[in-house]
Scaffold this motif. Structure first.
Motif, short mmCIF file in Angstrom:
data_model
loop_
_atom_site.label_atom_id
_atom_site.label_comp_id
_atom_site.label_asym_id
_atom_site.label_seq_id
_atom_site.Cartn_x
_atom_site.Cartn_y
_atom_site.Cartn_z
N GLY A 97 -5.62 -3.66 31.68
CA GLY A 97 -6.01 -3.33 30.31
C GLY A 97 -7.45 -3.75 30.05
N PRO A 98 -7.85 -3.66 28.79
CA PRO A 98 -9.22 -4.02 28.43
C PRO A 98 -9.57 -5.46 28.77
CG PRO A 98 -8.09 -2.94 26.60
CD PRO A 98 -7.10 -3.14 27.68
N SER A 99 -8.59 -6.37 28.63
CA SER A 99 -8.89 -7.77 28.92
C SER A 99 -9.21 -7.96 30.40
CB SER A 99 -7.74 -8.67 28.50
OG SER A 99 -6.57 -8.31 29.21
N ASP A 100 -8.52 -7.22 31.28
CA ASP A 100 -8.82 -7.31 32.71
C ASP A 100 -10.22 -6.78 33.01
OD1 ASP A 100 -6.35 -8.37 33.30
OD2 ASP A 100 -5.43 -6.41 33.67
N GLU A 101 -10.57 -5.67 32.39
CA GLU A 101 -11.90 -5.10 32.63
C GLU A 101 -13.00 -6.04 32.12
OE1 GLU A 101 -12.51 -1.01 31.56
OE2 GLU A 101 -10.37 -0.60 31.86
N ILE A 102 -12.77 -6.63 30.96
CA ILE A 102 -13.76 -7.56 30.42
C ILE A 102 -13.84 -8.80 31.30
CG2 ILE A 102 -14.31 -9.05 28.45
CD1 ILE A 102 -13.03 -6.86 26.66
N SER A 103 -12.71 -9.27 31.80
CA SER A 103 -12.70 -10.44 32.68
C SER A 103 -13.47 -10.15 33.97
CB SER A 103 -11.26 -10.83 32.99
OG SER A 103 -11.22 -11.82 33.97
N LYS A 104 -13.25 -8.96 34.54
CA LYS A 104 -13.98 -8.59 35.76
C LYS A 104 -15.47 -8.48 35.48
CE LYS A 104 -10.10 -6.08 37.74
NZ LYS A 104 -9.56 -4.74 38.06
N ALA A 105 -15.81 -7.90 34.34
CA ALA A 105 -17.22 -7.78 33.98
C ALA A 105 -17.84 -9.16 33.77
CB ALA A 105 -17.38 -6.92 32.73
N LYS A 106 -17.09 -10.09 33.18
CA LYS A 106 -17.58 -11.46 32.97
C LYS A 106 -17.83 -12.15 34.31
CE LYS A 106 -18.44 -15.22 30.66
NZ LYS A 106 -19.82 -15.47 30.36
N ASP A 107 -16.92 -11.93 35.28
CA ASP A 107 -17.12 -12.49 36.61
C ASP A 107 -18.39 -11.92 37.24
OD1 ASP A 107 -14.82 -13.97 36.33
OD2 ASP A 107 -13.56 -12.54 37.45
N LEU A 108 -18.61 -10.63 37.07
CA LEU A 108 -19.84 -10.01 37.61
C LEU A 108 -21.08 -10.57 36.91
CD1 LEU A 108 -18.71 -6.28 37.96
CD2 LEU A 108 -19.19 -7.89 39.81
N LEU A 109 -20.98 -10.79 35.60
CA LEU A 109 -22.11 -11.36 34.85
C LEU A 109 -22.40 -12.78 35.33
CD1 LEU A 109 -24.15 -11.17 32.50
CD2 LEU A 109 -22.35 -12.09 31.02
N ASP A 110 -21.35 -13.59 35.52
CA ASP A 110 -21.53 -14.96 35.99
C ASP A 110 -22.10 -15.00 37.41
OD1 ASP A 110 -20.54 -15.82 33.59
OD2 ASP A 110 -18.51 -16.22 34.35
N ALA A 111 -21.76 -14.00 38.21
CA ALA A 111 -22.26 -13.95 39.58
C ALA A 111 -23.69 -13.39 39.62
CB ALA A 111 -21.36 -13.08 40.45
N GLY A 112 -24.16 -12.86 38.52
CA GLY A 112 -25.51 -12.30 38.46
C GLY A 112 -25.61 -10.87 38.97
N ALA A 113 -24.47 -10.22 39.14
CA ALA A 113 -24.47 -8.85 39.65
C ALA A 113 -24.83 -7.84 38.56
CB ALA A 113 -23.11 -8.50 40.24
N ILE A 114 -24.57 -8.18 37.29
CA ILE A 114 -24.94 -7.30 36.18
C ILE A 114 -25.70 -8.10 35.14
CG2 ILE A 114 -22.99 -5.73 36.54
CD1 ILE A 114 -21.57 -7.09 34.19
N THR A 115 -26.40 -7.39 34.31
CA THR A 115 -27.18 -8.02 33.24
C THR A 115 -26.30 -8.19 32.01
OG1 THR A 115 -27.93 -5.91 32.35
CG2 THR A 115 -29.28 -6.91 34.10
N PRO A 116 -26.72 -9.03 31.04
CA PRO A 116 -25.94 -9.17 29.80
C PRO A 116 -25.79 -7.85 29.04
CG PRO A 116 -27.49 -10.99 30.00
CD PRO A 116 -27.79 -10.03 31.12
N GLU A 117 -26.82 -6.98 29.11
CA GLU A 117 -26.71 -5.68 28.43
C GLU A 117 -25.62 -4.82 29.07
OE1 GLU A 117 -29.73 -6.82 29.67
OE2 GLU A 117 -30.40 -7.63 27.76
N GLU A 118 -25.55 -4.84 30.41
CA GLU A 118 -24.51 -4.08 31.10
C GLU A 118 -23.12 -4.65 30.78
OE1 GLU A 118 -26.69 -2.53 35.16
OE2 GLU A 118 -26.10 -4.64 35.05
N PHE A 119 -23.05 -5.99 30.66
CA PHE A 119 -21.78 -6.61 30.30
C PHE A 119 -21.32 -6.13 28.93
CE2 PHE A 119 -19.66 -10.06 27.97
CZ PHE A 119 -18.49 -10.13 28.70
#
Length: 130
Positions: A97-119
């Motif tokens: 669901g949306p919470s899983d997608e947001i969690s995955k995006a947060k992990d990518l943000l914390d890893a530096g793979a995406i920018t805050p705007e992309e998050f």
């Protein structure tokens, strides 16, 4: 006179090739059903295969007459199991669901793979899809 000059020779050749393909299809269906049947012992399978080699046409006909109904049931059961496992896999994969997608995006943000705007964009898409 060439072989291909006579219309009836061509028609006989087409008929013969069609019968050959039908026989091969049936033969492979019988062999696959033999090895799919879990209730048949190894010795019985070996006997069927030996008869398929020694008397191919007769054995295929006898097999279809004697075990045709079970052949259909095994095929239907295998098809149903495959469909059930496919549907279960789709449910399991699509259950995020949306919470899983947001969690995955947060992990990518914390890893530096995406920018805050992309998050924020991913988060907005996940929330709007819900």
């Amino acid at each position: 006179m060439s072989y291909w000059d006579n219309f009836w020779d061509i028609l006989w050749w087409v008929f013969t090739v069609t019968v050959l393909f039908a026989y091969l299809f049936t033969l492979f269906a019988v062999i696959s059903d033999l090895f799919r049947d879990r209730g048949l012992s190894g010795w019985a399978k070996a006997v069927w295969v030996i008869f398929l080699v020694l008397f191919p046409f007769l054995t295929v006909l006898v097999y279809l007459i004697a075990r045709g109904r079970g052949m259909n049931e095994r095929s239907r059961r295998e098809s149903q199991e495959l469909q059930n496992s496919t549907e279960e896999y789709i449910r399991r994969v699509a259950a995020s669901g949306p919470s899983d997608e947001i969690s995955k995006a947060k992990d990518l943000l914390d890893a530096g793979a995406i920018t805050p705007e992309e998050f924020e964009t991913i988060k907005g898409r996940a929330l709007s899809a819900a």
